[in-house]
Write a protein that holds these residues in place. Structure first.
Motif, mmCIF file in Angstrom:
data_model
loop_
_atom_site.group_PDB
_atom_site.id
_atom_site.type_symbol
_atom_site.label_atom_id
_atom_site.label_comp_id
_atom_site.label_asym_id
_atom_site.label_seq_id
_atom_site.Cartn_x
_atom_site.Cartn_y
_atom_site.Cartn_z
ATOM 1 N N HIS A 61 0.817 -1.210 0.000
ATOM 2 C CA HIS A 61 0.000 0.000 0.000
ATOM 3 C C HIS A 61 0.855 1.267 0.000
ATOM 4 O O HIS A 61 0.406 2.317 -0.441
ATOM 5 C CB HIS A 61 -0.934 0.003 1.217
ATOM 6 C CG HIS A 61 -2.142 -0.871 1.048
ATOM 7 N ND1 HIS A 61 -2.088 -2.233 1.196
ATOM 8 C CD2 HIS A 61 -3.429 -0.571 0.720
ATOM 9 C CE1 HIS A 61 -3.295 -2.747 0.991
ATOM 10 N NE2 HIS A 61 -4.122 -1.761 0.699
ATOM 11 N N HIS A 69 -6.198 0.990 -5.154
ATOM 12 C CA HIS A 69 -6.892 -0.048 -4.395
ATOM 13 C C HIS A 69 -7.536 0.587 -3.171
ATOM 14 O O HIS A 69 -6.850 1.164 -2.327
ATOM 15 C CB HIS A 69 -5.902 -1.138 -3.979
ATOM 16 C CG HIS A 69 -6.559 -2.289 -3.280
ATOM 17 N ND1 HIS A 69 -6.801 -2.293 -1.929
ATOM 18 C CD2 HIS A 69 -7.025 -3.475 -3.763
ATOM 19 C CE1 HIS A 69 -7.402 -3.429 -1.591
ATOM 20 N NE2 HIS A 69 -7.545 -4.162 -2.685
ATOM 21 N N PHE A 70 -8.877 0.475 -3.066
ATOM 22 C CA PHE A 70 -9.594 1.123 -1.982
ATOM 23 C C PHE A 70 -9.875 0.167 -0.821
ATOM 24 O O PHE A 70 -9.611 0.490 0.330
ATOM 25 C CB PHE A 70 -10.901 1.723 -2.508
ATOM 26 C CG PHE A 70 -10.685 2.722 -3.615
ATOM 27 C CD1 PHE A 70 -10.183 3.986 -3.343
ATOM 28 C CD2 PHE A 70 -10.944 2.393 -4.938
ATOM 29 C CE1 PHE A 70 -9.954 4.904 -4.357
ATOM 30 C CE2 PHE A 70 -10.727 3.306 -5.959
ATOM 31 C CZ PHE A 70 -10.237 4.554 -5.672
ATOM 32 N N PHE A 71 -10.397 -1.019 -1.118
ATOM 33 C CA PHE A 71 -10.626 -2.005 -0.060
ATOM 34 C C PHE A 71 -10.875 -3.361 -0.713
ATOM 35 O O PHE A 71 -11.140 -3.458 -1.924
ATOM 36 C CB PHE A 71 -11.814 -1.610 0.834
ATOM 37 C CG PHE A 71 -13.147 -1.629 0.136
ATOM 38 C CD1 PHE A 71 -13.921 -2.783 0.086
ATOM 39 C CD2 PHE A 71 -13.632 -0.481 -0.477
ATOM 40 C CE1 PHE A 71 -15.140 -2.797 -0.558
ATOM 41 C CE2 PHE A 71 -14.851 -0.492 -1.135
ATOM 42 C CZ PHE A 71 -15.610 -1.652 -1.174
ATOM 43 N N SER A 72 -10.778 -4.398 0.111
ATOM 44 C CA SER A 72 -11.068 -5.764 -0.332
ATOM 45 C C SER A 72 -11.986 -6.428 0.672
ATOM 46 O O SER A 72 -11.822 -6.245 1.888
ATOM 47 C CB SER A 72 -9.772 -6.587 -0.476
ATOM 48 O OG SER A 72 -8.942 -6.052 -1.478
ATOM 49 N N TYR A 73 -12.960 -7.177 0.161
ATOM 50 C CA TYR A 73 -13.875 -7.930 1.021
ATOM 51 C C TYR A 73 -14.064 -9.300 0.405
ATOM 52 O O TYR A 73 -14.798 -9.472 -0.551
ATOM 53 C CB TYR A 73 -15.220 -7.213 1.144
ATOM 54 C CG TYR A 73 -16.171 -7.885 2.110
ATOM 55 C CD1 TYR A 73 -16.022 -7.725 3.485
ATOM 56 C CD2 TYR A 73 -17.217 -8.680 1.633
ATOM 57 C CE1 TYR A 73 -16.882 -8.342 4.366
ATOM 58 C CE2 TYR A 73 -18.090 -9.305 2.512
ATOM 59 C CZ TYR A 73 -17.915 -9.133 3.874
ATOM 60 O OH TYR A 73 -18.767 -9.748 4.753
ATOM 61 N N HIS A 77 -12.682 -6.931 -4.841
ATOM 62 C CA HIS A 77 -11.625 -5.932 -4.740
ATOM 63 C C HIS A 77 -12.109 -4.637 -5.394
ATOM 64 O O HIS A 77 -12.372 -4.606 -6.607
ATOM 65 C CB HIS A 77 -10.350 -6.418 -5.429
ATOM 66 C CG HIS A 77 -9.814 -7.704 -4.875
ATOM 67 N ND1 HIS A 77 -9.094 -7.756 -3.707
ATOM 68 C CD2 HIS A 77 -9.911 -8.982 -5.337
ATOM 69 C CE1 HIS A 77 -8.745 -9.007 -3.467
ATOM 70 N NE2 HIS A 77 -9.232 -9.771 -4.440
ATOM 71 N N THR A 79 -11.192 -1.525 -6.857
ATOM 72 C CA THR A 79 -9.990 -0.920 -7.418
ATOM 73 C C THR A 79 -10.359 -0.021 -8.596
ATOM 74 O O THR A 79 -11.431 -0.156 -9.185
ATOM 75 C CB THR A 79 -8.998 -1.993 -7.900
ATOM 76 O OG1 THR A 79 -9.616 -2.784 -8.928
ATOM 77 C CG2 THR A 79 -8.573 -2.891 -6.746
ATOM 78 N N PRO A 223 -7.676 7.923 2.312
ATOM 79 C CA PRO A 223 -7.644 6.451 2.167
ATOM 80 C C PRO A 223 -7.807 6.026 0.711
ATOM 81 O O PRO A 223 -8.669 6.527 -0.010
ATOM 82 C CB PRO A 223 -8.853 6.003 3.011
ATOM 83 C CG PRO A 223 -9.036 7.095 4.021
ATOM 84 C CD PRO A 223 -8.674 8.366 3.303
ATOM 85 N N GLY A 224 -6.943 5.123 0.282
ATOM 86 C CA GLY A 224 -6.974 4.627 -1.087
ATOM 87 C C GLY A 224 -6.131 5.414 -2.055
ATOM 88 O O GLY A 224 -5.970 4.999 -3.205
ATOM 89 N N LEU A 303 -0.958 2.259 9.092
ATOM 90 C CA LEU A 303 -1.325 0.933 8.593
ATOM 91 C C LEU A 303 -0.992 -0.163 9.598
ATOM 92 O O LEU A 303 -1.690 -1.172 9.676
ATOM 93 C CB LEU A 303 -0.612 0.666 7.268
ATOM 94 C CG LEU A 303 -1.074 1.519 6.082
ATOM 95 C CD1 LEU A 303 -0.151 1.325 4.894
ATOM 96 C CD2 LEU A 303 -2.503 1.180 5.699
ATOM 97 N N SER A 307 -3.606 -2.829 11.051
ATOM 98 C CA SER A 307 -3.302 -4.250 10.845
ATOM 99 C C SER A 307 -3.314 -5.032 12.147
ATOM 100 O O SER A 307 -3.584 -6.239 12.142
ATOM 101 C CB SER A 307 -1.945 -4.402 10.160
ATOM 102 O OG SER A 307 -1.936 -3.772 8.901
#
Length: 379
Positions: A61, A69-73, A77, A79, A223-224, A303, A307
């Motif tokens: 990142h 890339h903003f977020f992943s679930y 993704h 993006t 963010p992102g 981060l 994390s």
């Protein structure tokens, strides 16, 4: 200074902490998966892949990439893919979207992306060393830097347009109220004290550097977004430009003091001359490293705190939920500190640039008085 030292300590402590627990969680997951699942993954992808560590995610990142890339679930993704522009003397020009690589899982048009580097491959999927490829792609750092340039032009031209319409002596209104104190601060507290009567000549450059760094620092906190000022190539270009301005500002008096310092014993001159020559390049190098290190450290700390929620959650669900308020509180605190650091680092880079330019003037190196004594003048 206290805030900066605390940030460095937190960066080192939590990076070490994060790396240790990421190794533990990675080992636990590999043990639970078993050998059979690894064999299936190896057969599907052609090689075995280790679980991505938390430290690798953070570094990913912070570094540049070919997508936002903003977020992943799960498998989703969010993006924003960026255009890939590759020129090869053997294959010609190739232009396509980075989404074609499907997060690095697929090859496209004879190319593969490996750790954000695009390499040519043959029909069998092996790296083709006989093909030369020049990556001219618009990475997220480049795109965001252009966004920063556009914002800088829009802000400054709009303010200048109002002054042109209302007159320089008019009372500032609207966004002028926010910009004028900053311009006045750079002029009165940075340019004038260091450049004396020559400050007007260098004020446009100093203002451009200050606002350009400040805008990119603030954009990097969204963010992102991309951490542009945390890219060593970006700070390198800024420092090289400052070095060019510094060298252009020199005169014969400056170089005379560099190559033959007055009123200094001969043996000391042998030591002092190389030190002075190195100092010409060390000063802009210090500007480069200072801005890069401070902005990168701040992102790593933020981060790392985020994390920690997932690291504790991997070990125990209750620990993950229990540590979440603590992690979020520290994240918000460091984020506020980073906003302050964004202004401080823009000021430090601009102020030190003015100091180094001022030192090239004759008045910045002192002069000999009538009695032959060397008087040092500090600007």
């Amino acid at each position: 200074m206290t805030i900066r030292r605390m940030k460095y300590i937190l960066a080192v402590a939590f990076s070490t902490f994060m790396m240790f627990f990421s190794n533990v969680s990675s080992a636990q997951e590999k043990h639970e998966n078993g050998e059979g699942q690894h064999a299936v993954a190896a057969e599907k992808h052609g090689e075995s892949h280790e679980e991505e560590k938390t430290g690798d995610v953070i570094i990913h990142h912070v570094l540049d990439s070919h997508e936002f890339h903003f977020f992943s679930y799960g498998d989703i993704h969010a993006t924003l893919p960026l255009p890939i522009i590759i020129y090869s003397p053997e294959r010609g020009l190739s232009v396509f979207s980075s989404a074609r690589f499907e997060e690095g899982k697929e090859d496209y048009n004879g190319y593969r992306i490996v750790k954000e580097k695009i390499v040519p491959v043959d029909a069998a999927g092996n790296v083709d060393a006989s093909v030369r490829a020049f990556d001219l792609s618009m990475t997220k750092n480049v795109v965001q830097m252009f966004i920063g340039i556009i914002l800088l032009l829009v802000i400054m031209l709009s303010v200048a347009k109002k002054y042109k319409a209302q007159g320089a002596q008019s009372v500032p209104t609207g966004f002028q109220n926010a910009i004028e104190p900053v311009i006045t601060f750079v002029r009165d507290d940075v340019a004038k004290p260091n450049l004396r009567e020559r400050y007007q000549k260098y004020l446009p450059y100093l203002l451009t550097v200050f606002f350009f760094i400040l805008i990119n620092n603030i954009l990097g906190l969204i963010p992102g977004s991309a951490n542009v000022t945390g890219n060593i190539a970006f700070t390198l270009v800024l420092s090289v430009i400052s070095l060019i301005v510094i060298l252009i500002s020199t005169d014969g008096h400056f170089w005379a003091h560099i190559f033959w310092p007055p009123n200094v014993p001969f043996l000391v001159k042998l030591i002092l001359i190389p030190v002075e020559l190195l100092g010409i390049f060390i000063k802009p190098a210090a500007l480069m490293i200072r801005l890069f290190a401070n902005m990168t450290a701040g992102h790593i700390v933020i981060l790392s705190f985020v994390s920690l929620i997932f690291i504790f959650g991997k070990m125990n669900t209750g620990a993950g939920y229990g540590f979440s308020p603590v992690s979020l509180a520290f994240t918000i605190f460091i984020y506020v500190v980073e906003i302050l650091v964004a202004f401080i680092q823009a000021f430090i880079f601009t102020n030190l640039t003015a100091v180094f330019i001022g030192q090239t003037f004759e008045s910045g190196h002192g002069h000999d008085d009538k009695n032959g004594h060397h008087e040092e003048v500090f600007v």
